[in-house]
Scaffold this motif. Structure first.
Motif, PDB file in Angstrom:
ATOM      1  N   LEU A   1     -24.076  29.232 -51.562  1.00 49.28           N
ATOM      2  CA  LEU A   1     -24.422  29.506 -52.888  1.00 49.28           C
ATOM      3  C   LEU A   1     -23.336  30.230 -53.314  1.00 49.28           C
ATOM      4  O   LEU A   1     -23.184  29.943 -54.471  1.00 49.28           O
ATOM      5  CB  LEU A   1     -25.688  30.077 -53.048  1.00 49.28           C
ATOM      6  CG  LEU A   1     -26.928  29.591 -52.661  1.00 49.28           C
ATOM      7  CD1 LEU A   1     -28.240  30.549 -52.396  1.00 49.28           C
ATOM      8  CD2 LEU A   1     -27.225  28.039 -53.546  1.00 49.28           C
ATOM      9  N   CYS A   2     -22.949  31.247 -52.623  1.00 47.24           N
ATOM     10  CA  CYS A   2     -21.780  32.191 -53.250  1.00 47.24           C
ATOM     11  C   CYS A   2     -20.522  31.423 -53.523  1.00 47.24           C
ATOM     12  O   CYS A   2     -19.815  31.589 -54.452  1.00 47.24           O
ATOM     13  CB  CYS A   2     -21.673  33.358 -52.309  1.00 47.24           C
ATOM     14  SG  CYS A   2     -22.804  34.620 -52.364  1.00 47.24           S
TER      15      CYS A   2
ATOM     16  N   VAL B   1     -24.729  39.710 -55.972  1.00 50.53           N
ATOM     17  CA  VAL B   1     -25.617  38.643 -56.081  1.00 50.53           C
ATOM     18  C   VAL B   1     -26.847  39.308 -55.700  1.00 50.53           C
ATOM     19  O   VAL B   1     -27.169  39.975 -54.689  1.00 50.53           O
ATOM     20  CB  VAL B   1     -25.440  37.409 -55.766  1.00 50.53           C
ATOM     21  CG1 VAL B   1     -23.929  36.922 -56.430  1.00 50.53           C
ATOM     22  CG2 VAL B   1     -25.175  37.447 -54.234  1.00 50.53           C
ATOM     23  N   ALA B   2     -28.232  38.601 -56.181  1.00 45.59           N
ATOM     24  CA  ALA B   2     -29.457  38.697 -55.795  1.00 45.59           C
ATOM     25  C   ALA B   2     -30.022  37.317 -55.476  1.00 45.59           C
ATOM     26  O   ALA B   2     -29.906  36.618 -56.160  1.00 45.59           O
ATOM     27  CB  ALA B   2     -30.332  39.471 -56.796  1.00 45.59           C
TER      28      ALA B   2
ATOM     29  N   GLY C   1     -27.576  30.421 -59.902  1.00 43.94           N
ATOM     30  CA  GLY C   1     -27.675  29.032 -59.387  1.00 43.94           C
ATOM     31  C   GLY C   1     -29.090  28.761 -59.628  1.00 43.94           C
ATOM     32  O   GLY C   1     -30.141  29.655 -59.309  1.00 43.94           O
ATOM     33  N   VAL C   2     -29.566  27.520 -59.779  1.00 44.92           N
ATOM     34  CA  VAL C   2     -30.800  27.192 -60.363  1.00 44.92           C
ATOM     35  C   VAL C   2     -31.242  25.808 -59.363  1.00 44.92           C
ATOM     36  O   VAL C   2     -30.672  24.854 -59.480  1.00 44.92           O
ATOM     37  CB  VAL C   2     -30.853  26.813 -61.726  1.00 44.92           C
ATOM     38  CG1 VAL C   2     -31.998  26.362 -62.356  1.00 44.92           C
ATOM     39  CG2 VAL C   2     -30.220  28.088 -62.624  1.00 44.92           C
ATOM     40  N   ARG C   3     -32.272  25.667 -59.128  1.00 51.36           N
ATOM     41  CA  ARG C   3     -32.956  24.682 -58.387  1.00 51.36           C
ATOM     42  C   ARG C   3     -33.407  23.481 -59.621  1.00 51.36           C
ATOM     43  O   ARG C   3     -33.338  23.751 -60.726  1.00 51.36           O
ATOM     44  CB  ARG C   3     -34.469  25.196 -57.673  1.00 51.36           C
ATOM     45  CG  ARG C   3     -34.306  25.678 -56.453  1.00 51.36           C
ATOM     46  CD  ARG C   3     -35.495  25.751 -55.660  1.00 51.36           C
ATOM     47  NE  ARG C   3     -36.858  26.004 -56.405  1.00 51.36           N
ATOM     48  CZ  ARG C   3     -37.738  26.884 -56.275  1.00 51.36           C
ATOM     49  NH1 ARG C   3     -37.636  27.359 -54.980  1.00 51.36           N
ATOM     50  NH2 ARG C   3     -38.741  26.923 -56.825  1.00 51.36           N
TER      51      ARG C   3
ATOM     52  N   VAL D   1     -32.395  30.683 -58.119  1.00 55.67           N
ATOM     53  CA  VAL D   1     -32.430  31.026 -56.738  1.00 55.67           C
ATOM     54  C   VAL D   1     -31.432  32.115 -56.225  1.00 55.67           C
ATOM     55  O   VAL D   1     -31.641  32.962 -55.415  1.00 55.67           O
ATOM     56  CB  VAL D   1     -32.276  29.989 -55.733  1.00 55.67           C
ATOM     57  CG1 VAL D   1     -33.166  28.640 -56.058  1.00 55.67           C
ATOM     58  CG2 VAL D   1     -30.729  29.478 -55.983  1.00 55.67           C
ATOM     59  N   VAL D   2     -30.355  32.454 -57.345  1.00 58.60           N
ATOM     60  CA  VAL D   2     -29.541  33.369 -56.964  1.00 58.60           C
ATOM     61  C   VAL D   2     -28.963  33.594 -58.474  1.00 58.60           C
ATOM     62  O   VAL D   2     -28.689  32.942 -59.119  1.00 58.60           O
ATOM     63  CB  VAL D   2     -28.357  33.103 -55.953  1.00 58.60           C
ATOM     64  CG1 VAL D   2     -27.525  31.782 -56.525  1.00 58.60           C
ATOM     65  CG2 VAL D   2     -27.307  34.151 -55.849  1.00 58.60           C
TER      66      VAL D   2
END
Length: 158
Positions: free
Chosen positions: A69-70, A98-99, A135-137, A143-144
């Motif tokens: 993701l990162c 990030v979270a 980041g998106v599903r 999600v992040v």
């Protein structure tokens, strides 16, 4: 040499052009190829790419790994920076925070965004420029999310 934005405009007009661009971008920084990014939007101050959910980016529970993701967020940020920065400036990543807010159970769209005025501030000795990333599903769940800080300076000898 063509800029990232110029290359995007040329290749995205071709059949399979988005894939051609994505492969070419990943060759510039080969680590990005590990997530097989598919760029879908490149414009000043806004970039989107998709990380396909596949075994090669899974963690031990079968979701997209945090570092994948990162990697996607950083690829989106890099394309945004190259597509937005004035020609007399340069950038380098300075940090990332990030979270992780939900499980990454589908393909993930990585989004990087800035505001136009951020790129034209007085440079002086250099300054921090925050890039918003998330980041998106496929169902719209984030999600992040976080920020990648860039260090902007003037190009010497430009």
């Amino acid at each position: 040499m063509a800029t990232v934005l110029d290359l995007w405009k040329k290749t995205s007009a071709l059949p399979l052009g988005n894939r051609i661009f994505s492969i070419a971008f990943s060759q510039k920084a080969p680590y990005f190829a590990s997530i097989r990014p598919r760029f879908t939007v490149i414009e000043p101050d806004h970039v989107e790419l998709v990380i396909p959910k596949r075994r090669g980016v899974h963690n031990h529970i079968g979701t997209v790994h945090a570092i994948a993701l990162c990697n996607g967020l950083e690829a989106a940020m890099g394309a945004l920076a190259e597509s937005t920065i004035p020609r007399d400036r340069r950038w380098i990543p300075k940090g990332m925070e990030v979270a992780y807010t939900a499980k990454a159970t589908t393909d993930i769209t990585c989004i990087a965004e800035t505001d136009p005025g951020q790129w034209t501030a007085e440079v002086g000795e250099g300054y921090d420029l925050p890039v918003r990333v998330r980041g998106v599903r496929t169902d719209g769940t984030v999600v992040v999310e976080g920020e990648i800080r860039l260090w902007l300076t003037e190009k010497t000898g430009a």
